[in-house]
Design an enzyme around this catalytic site. Structure first.
Site, short mmCIF file in Angstrom:
data_model
loop_
_atom_site.label_atom_id
_atom_site.label_comp_id
_atom_site.label_asym_id
_atom_site.label_seq_id
_atom_site.Cartn_x
_atom_site.Cartn_y
_atom_site.Cartn_z
N LYS A 121 0.84 -1.20 0.00
CA LYS A 121 0.00 0.00 0.00
C LYS A 121 0.88 1.25 0.00
O LYS A 121 2.08 1.17 0.29
CB LYS A 121 -0.91 -0.01 1.24
CG LYS A 121 -0.14 0.05 2.56
CD LYS A 121 -1.06 -0.13 3.75
CE LYS A 121 -0.28 -0.11 5.05
NZ LYS A 121 -1.13 -0.42 6.21
N TYR A 132 15.42 31.22 6.23
CA TYR A 132 14.31 32.05 6.70
C TYR A 132 14.41 32.36 8.19
O TYR A 132 14.68 31.47 9.01
CB TYR A 132 12.98 31.34 6.44
CG TYR A 132 12.60 31.27 4.98
CD1 TYR A 132 12.48 32.43 4.22
CD2 TYR A 132 12.38 30.04 4.37
CE1 TYR A 132 12.13 32.36 2.87
CE2 TYR A 132 12.02 29.97 3.03
CZ TYR A 132 11.90 31.14 2.28
OH TYR A 132 11.56 31.07 0.97
C1 LIG Z 1 -0.43 -1.38 6.97
C2 LIG Z 1 -1.07 -2.61 7.42
C3 LIG Z 1 -0.31 -3.76 7.67
C4 LIG Z 1 1.19 -3.77 7.64
O1 LIG Z 1 1.67 -3.20 8.82
P1 LIG Z 1 3.24 -3.04 9.11
O2 LIG Z 1 3.29 -2.48 10.47
O3 LIG Z 1 3.77 -2.11 8.09
O4 LIG Z 1 3.85 -4.39 8.99
C5 LIG Z 1 -1.00 -4.93 7.97
N1 LIG Z 1 -2.35 -4.94 8.05
C6 LIG Z 1 -3.10 -3.85 7.85
C7 LIG Z 1 -4.58 -3.94 7.96
C8 LIG Z 1 -2.49 -2.65 7.54
O5 LIG Z 1 -3.24 -1.55 7.37
#
Ligand SMILES: *Cc1c(COP(=O)(O)O)cnc(C)c1O
Length: 392
Positions: free
Chosen positions: A41, A285
């Site tokens: 993702k 800045y």
């Molecule tokens: C992002 C996510 C993961 C992965 O989590 P990590 O901490 O990056 O390993 C697993 N399950 C869900 C539902 C997530 O949203």
């Protein structure tokens, strides 16, 4: 080195490191009779999802997880014959596209189930050879984020009843998400595991037995108590187990080196200009840095619009010629200045490390996160689209 931009600021990604990390995770999962889902993702946590996906597919990863339909569609040509979980459920109007591409939505409400049922032809018009359309159900066991609440027996029963009315749909998996899996001192995961058991029991009472169960993120794969409990729950319900590592694929999470994980990403730039300023002169800045001696200042073509956090102003460091150079003054939108007074022999064009190693020095996304009040996840995801990703 930097094919898609002539501005010398880029992220270098290592296929070897990603492959190595995936293999560590896959082995850990296999020890629990489980399979690892590749969580890609958010553009593979900022690394570049198409390339990360290609590496993981070659290595035999069969399940992937993205956040939303748009992410799945961008990867659709590569994902074709692989299973794709859409973690954030289903939004109004998406069901027809989700089913057309055979993506697998993780549902969290009766409304989402109704949208899906509407989009899949009912059983009587489906040729009997067509398998039912698989969906996953999230149980909220303590995140209070999404999913049916574990103790909402009314909603669980209604979900089961709806499924029985729609034989063209199959509840393939029940999943949950842990809130504190990286904290072995927390009792929350144990509590969430018990709540998952209870929700599964409720579903069983209403005739639902999912072939799959999934839970657990990167940290879970290294916590034997979590893995053992999950395997036990899966066995008890006659299901196969999937685990969902994300950040560990990219070489982060707790104790990455001890766990055989390597960072996939290096973030680099080059010195764009050098100047000497007199003692008493200010940099950037609002003059938050004032030279206490004649100082050599290097200009870096990277700023907060590239995801280099403005909270690093006067706090962060970069590596140049194997030495640490502190940020001088405020990080600006597109440029950052560093104090290189103590580093001899610098020239315009010298390579500068924002994340990565040089000589015996190293800066990690965890280091930048600590200095900017966040976590490595956000540091990596924040690296802007203006920064080309170069896979090596
Ligand atoms: C992002 C996510 C993961 C992965 O989590 P990590 O901490 O990056 O390993 C697993 N399950 C869900 C539902 C997530 O949203």
């Amino acid at each position: 080195m930097n094919p898609s931009s002539s501005r010398p600021t880029w992220a270098e990604l290592s296929r070897t490191a990603l492959r190595g990390n995936y293999r560590v995770l896959r082995e850990n999962a296999m020890r629990a009779d489980a399979e690892a889902v590749g969580v890609i993702k958010a553009n593979a946590y900022g690394h570049g999802a198409p390339e990360a996906l290609a590496v993981l597919i070659v290595d035999g990863c069969a399940w992937f997880a993205v956040t939303c339909l748009d992410e799945a569609l961008l990867l659709q040509p590569q994902l074709k014959s692989h299973r794709t979980l859409i973690l954030s459920g289903l939004f109004d109007g998406e069901a027809a596209v989700v089913t057309r591409h055979a993506f697998t939505p993780v549902l969290g409400s009766l409304q989402q189930l109704a949208w899906l049922a509407e989009a899949v032809p009912p059983a009587e018009v489906t040729p009997s050879s067509a398998p039912p359309f698989p969906l996953h159900l999230e149980i909220d066991t303590g995140m209070a984020r999404q999913g049916i609440q574990w103790n909402d027996t009314t909603a669980l029963a209604a979900f089961a009843a709806q499924l029985i009315q729609h034989p063209q749909l199959l509840l393939e998996a029940v999943m949950t998400h842990f809130a504190s899996p990286e904290d072995p001192g927390s009792t929350q995961t144990a509590e969430q595991l018990e709540r998952l058991r209870a929700a599964l029991a409720t579903l069983h009472e209403h005739g639902i037995a999912p072939p799959l169960i999934h839970a657990g993120n990167s940290a879970s794969l290294f916590e034997s108590a979590q893995i053992t409990a999950l395997r036990d729950i899966a066995q008890q319900s006659g299901s196969r187990l999937l685990l969902r590592p994300g950040i560990a694929l990219y070489g982060y999470g707790p104790y990455p080196a001890e766990r055989g994980l390597q960072p996939v990403l290096r973030w680099k730039t080059r010195i764009a200009a050098l100047r000497t300023i007199a003692a008493g002169e200010a940099v950037s800045y609002n003059a938050t840095f004032r030279a206490t001696r004649p100082s050599r200042i290097a200009l870096l073509p990277v700023g907060y619009a590239d995801g280099y956090n403005r909270l690093l102003s006067n706090r962060g460091e970069v590596l140049v010629r194997g030495q640490r150079a502190p940020i001088a003054g405020r990080v600006t939108m597109d440029q950052t200045m560093v104090d290189v007074t103590d580093i001899a022999g610098l020239a315009v064009g010298d390579e500068v490390i924002l994340i990565g190693e040089q000589g015996s020095e190293r800066i990690t996304a965890d280091d930048l996160a600590a200095l900017s009040g966040t976590i490595a996840y956000e540091v990596l995801c924040a690296i802007g689209t203006r920064v080309p990703r170069v896979w090596v």
